[in-house]
Design a protein around this motif. Structure first.
Motif, short mmCIF file in Angstrom:
data_model
loop_
_atom_site.label_atom_id
_atom_site.label_comp_id
_atom_site.label_asym_id
_atom_site.label_seq_id
_atom_site.Cartn_x
_atom_site.Cartn_y
_atom_site.Cartn_z
N PHE A 125 -47.62 36.54 11.24
CA PHE A 125 -48.02 37.74 11.53
C PHE A 125 -48.95 36.87 12.83
O PHE A 125 -49.60 36.07 13.06
CB PHE A 125 -49.24 37.76 10.80
N SER A 126 -49.28 38.58 14.04
CA SER A 126 -50.01 37.65 15.01
C SER A 126 -51.50 38.15 14.50
O SER A 126 -51.78 38.52 13.42
CB SER A 126 -50.04 39.52 15.63
N PRO A 127 -52.35 36.81 15.72
CA PRO A 127 -53.39 37.58 15.00
C PRO A 127 -54.37 39.16 14.80
O PRO A 127 -55.25 39.12 14.12
CB PRO A 127 -54.13 36.59 16.82
N ASP A 128 -54.00 40.18 16.00
CA ASP A 128 -54.18 41.82 15.73
C ASP A 128 -54.02 41.75 14.28
O ASP A 128 -54.53 42.65 13.54
CB ASP A 128 -53.89 41.87 16.39
N LEU A 129 -52.70 41.19 13.86
CA LEU A 129 -52.18 42.00 12.35
C LEU A 129 -52.86 41.13 11.09
O LEU A 129 -53.64 42.00 10.16
CB LEU A 129 -50.87 41.81 12.01
N MET A 130 -53.67 39.83 11.89
CA MET A 130 -54.57 39.45 10.62
C MET A 130 -56.10 39.28 10.80
O MET A 130 -57.24 39.02 9.21
CB MET A 130 -53.95 37.68 10.79
N ASP A 131 -56.03 40.75 11.99
CA ASP A 131 -57.55 40.96 11.89
C ASP A 131 -57.71 42.14 11.36
O ASP A 131 -59.26 43.16 11.46
CB ASP A 131 -58.05 41.05 13.21
N ILE A 132 -56.92 43.16 10.54
CA ILE A 132 -56.76 44.10 10.23
C ILE A 132 -58.18 44.23 8.46
O ILE A 132 -58.35 42.84 7.60
CB ILE A 132 -55.94 44.26 9.39
N GLN A 133 -58.98 45.15 8.68
CA GLN A 133 -60.09 44.97 7.60
C GLN A 133 -59.95 45.77 6.70
O GLN A 133 -59.44 47.20 7.16
CB GLN A 133 -61.29 45.15 8.22
N ASN A 134 -60.36 45.55 5.56
CA ASN A 134 -59.79 46.21 4.89
C ASN A 134 -61.40 47.52 4.00
O ASN A 134 -61.74 47.58 5.09
CB ASN A 134 -59.32 45.68 2.94
N ASN A 135 -61.10 48.34 2.97
CA ASN A 135 -61.93 49.08 2.62
C ASN A 135 -63.16 48.96 2.91
O ASN A 135 -64.73 49.41 2.81
CB ASN A 135 -61.99 49.85 1.92
N LEU A 136 -63.51 47.63 2.44
CA LEU A 136 -64.55 47.01 2.59
C LEU A 136 -65.57 46.15 4.16
O LEU A 136 -65.89 45.15 4.02
CB LEU A 136 -64.94 46.19 1.28
N TYR A 137 -64.50 46.83 4.75
CA TYR A 137 -64.23 45.69 6.43
C TYR A 137 -64.27 44.47 6.04
O TYR A 137 -64.87 43.69 7.14
CB TYR A 137 -65.72 46.49 7.07
N GLN A 138 -63.31 44.41 5.01
CA GLN A 138 -63.25 42.36 5.09
C GLN A 138 -62.12 42.18 5.34
O GLN A 138 -60.61 42.86 5.37
CB GLN A 138 -63.42 42.05 3.15
N THR A 139 -62.18 41.45 6.71
CA THR A 139 -60.51 40.31 7.22
C THR A 139 -60.41 39.88 6.25
O THR A 139 -60.98 39.06 4.75
CB THR A 139 -61.01 40.45 8.65
N PRO A 140 -58.56 39.25 6.68
CA PRO A 140 -58.47 38.08 5.11
C PRO A 140 -59.81 36.51 5.18
O PRO A 140 -59.45 36.12 4.83
CB PRO A 140 -57.06 37.58 6.55
N LEU A 141 -59.98 36.21 6.74
CA LEU A 141 -60.88 35.47 6.81
C LEU A 141 -62.46 35.26 6.24
O LEU A 141 -62.81 34.69 5.60
CB LEU A 141 -60.73 35.09 8.74
N HIS A 142 -63.04 37.10 5.85
CA HIS A 142 -64.10 36.38 4.86
C HIS A 142 -63.25 36.84 3.78
O HIS A 142 -63.71 35.99 2.79
CB HIS A 142 -64.13 38.54 5.01
N LEU A 143 -61.92 37.04 3.24
CA LEU A 143 -62.03 36.97 1.57
C LEU A 143 -61.54 35.18 1.71
O LEU A 143 -62.13 34.71 0.40
CB LEU A 143 -60.29 37.69 1.20
N ALA A 144 -60.85 34.76 2.10
CA ALA A 144 -60.21 33.23 2.38
C ALA A 144 -61.87 32.34 2.97
O ALA A 144 -61.55 31.30 1.96
CB ALA A 144 -59.69 32.42 3.51
N THR A 145 -62.21 32.50 2.74
CA THR A 145 -63.92 31.82 2.81
C THR A 145 -64.70 32.54 1.52
O THR A 145 -65.29 31.59 1.18
CB THR A 145 -64.65 32.53 4.05
N TYR A 146 -65.17 33.20 1.64
CA TYR A 146 -65.75 34.17 0.21
C TYR A 146 -64.89 32.92 -0.97
O TYR A 146 -65.92 32.99 -2.29
CB TYR A 146 -65.64 35.37 -0.08
N LEU A 147 -63.33 32.87 -1.07
CA LEU A 147 -62.80 32.30 -2.13
C LEU A 147 -63.34 30.86 -1.68
O LEU A 147 -62.56 29.89 -2.42
CB LEU A 147 -61.70 32.30 -1.93
N ASN A 148 -63.51 30.19 -0.58
CA ASN A 148 -63.65 29.27 0.05
C ASN A 148 -62.19 27.82 0.05
O ASN A 148 -62.18 26.90 -0.81
CB ASN A 148 -64.33 28.02 -1.67
N GLN A 149 -61.12 28.98 0.18
CA GLN A 149 -60.02 28.22 0.68
C GLN A 149 -60.17 27.60 2.16
O GLN A 149 -59.75 28.65 3.66
CB GLN A 149 -59.07 29.80 0.48
#
Length: 342
Positions: A125-149
């Motif tokens: 993926f390109s960075p702009d696709l990986m910066d998509i926020q879901n309905n909770l405004y979470q990016t993949p980076l938010h989720l990976a951090t929350y799950l300590n990945q």
């Protein structure tokens, strides 16, 4: 390796309505009850037995098995490197589909701890696709951090995804790391960020007015506090609701080690909140003689008055241990000395 379009399209057929979003419902499932172990061996043993919700609306669920089926339908899983794969237009559309809950396939791979697949998607993926926020405004980076990945976090930050985006609570991914105490994730973000971006993130406030420094102190994550100080966090920055610095927060929590760390790194001992209270006002008001002593040793001004025209001494309330920290002059009433401390 490229295959014919018909063969690829057949592999990509799946029931998209089964995929939905949200770390909020995921984090409500007790880790000790959902059959998940943090070790890779235990994860492999348990993945076929469990069903995990990941919809904020709890409209449906996605099992790890069904996510595995989706991964198998995607030719990326058969490539040594995502960059070496060739895709039809339909396959690209599948990979970049956003569900009704705002998730991309990358969000879902991270939520279900399919870290290998997630890293392959990051490679593609390109960075702009990986910066998509879901309905909770979470990016993949938010989720990976929350799950300590941390390995996924590393892959994301190396692709220069945004560190500044905020979720529905105003938290950047670094806020999340500081709240959860995930040093490795925080270190990956701070190590890879440019000085200008890092400065912006360190000053960003969530919707409660807290910076990452405030959050780390609030949750007593001392190792993260040291990392933030080493990375140049402003020790005297005020949170947005009452003007507390990190030192005020540490004093309120009776956290003497954090008070020591902040003072030793140059935090302003006399910084005042919006109501004029210094850290010494808070320590004395909470009858904390130990921290009051630390502040006095650091040169705290004992005569500063808050907006109620009170000095710290006015808040001592007869506490002998605290009163001993304050020098007294002779007390006079109508010009006559009634008590001498000389």
């Amino acid at each position: 390796m490229a295959r014919s379009g018909d063969e690829k399209q057949g592999k990509l057929d799946f029931d998209e309505s089964r995929i939905d979003s949200g770390i909020d419902s995921y984090k409500s499932i007790p880790r000790e009850q959902d059959g998940i172990s943090h070790s890779s061996e235990d994860k492999d043993k348990n993945c076929a037995l469990e069903e995990r919700l990941d919809s904020a609306y709890v409209s449906s669920s996605l099992t790890v098995d069904s996510l595995g089926d989706i991964i198998e339908k995607c030719s990326i899983s058969e490539c040594e490197s995502a960059a070496e794969c060739e895709y039809t237009e339909e396959e690209v559309s599948f990979l970049t589909t956003v569900t009704e809950d705002g998730d991309t396939i990358l969000h879902l791979a991270i939520i279900h701890e399919e870290e290998c697949f997630a890293r392959q998607l990051i490679d593609l993926f390109s960075p702009d696709l990986m910066d998509i926020q879901n309905n909770l405004y979470q990016t993949p980076l938010h989720l990976a951090t929350y799950l300590n990945q941390s390995t996924v976090v590393k892959s994301l930050v190396e692709k220069r995804v945004s560190l500044e985006l905020q979720d529905q609570e105003g938290n950047t991914p670094l806020h999340v790391a500081c709240e959860q105490g995930f040093w490795d994730c925080a270190n990956e973000m701070m190590h890879s960020a440019s000085p200008s971006k890092l400065a912006y993130v360190l000053e960003a406030q969530n919707w409660r007015g807290l910076t990452c420094l405030h959050v780390a102190v609030l949750h007593k994550h001392h190792r993260l506090l040291r990392l933030l100080m080493k990375s140049g966090a402003d020790l005297n920055i005020q949170e947005g609701t009452s003007g507390k610095t990190a030192l005020h927060v540490a004093v309120e929590l009776h956290d003497a080690p954090a008070v020591n760390m902040l003072l030793n790194k140059g935090a302003n001992v006399d910084a005042a909140m919006f109501n004029g209270c210094t850290a010494l006002h808070l320590a004395v008001g909470r009858q904390d003689a130990t921290i009051a002593n630390l502040l006095c040793q650091a040169g705290a001004d004992k005569m500063i008055r808050n907006m109620e025209d009170e000095t710290a001494l006015d808040l001592a309330d007869g506490n002998d241990d605290i009163l001993a920290l304050f020098p007294f002059d002779d007390i006079q009433i109508m010009g006559r000395t009634v008590m001498s401390f000389s």
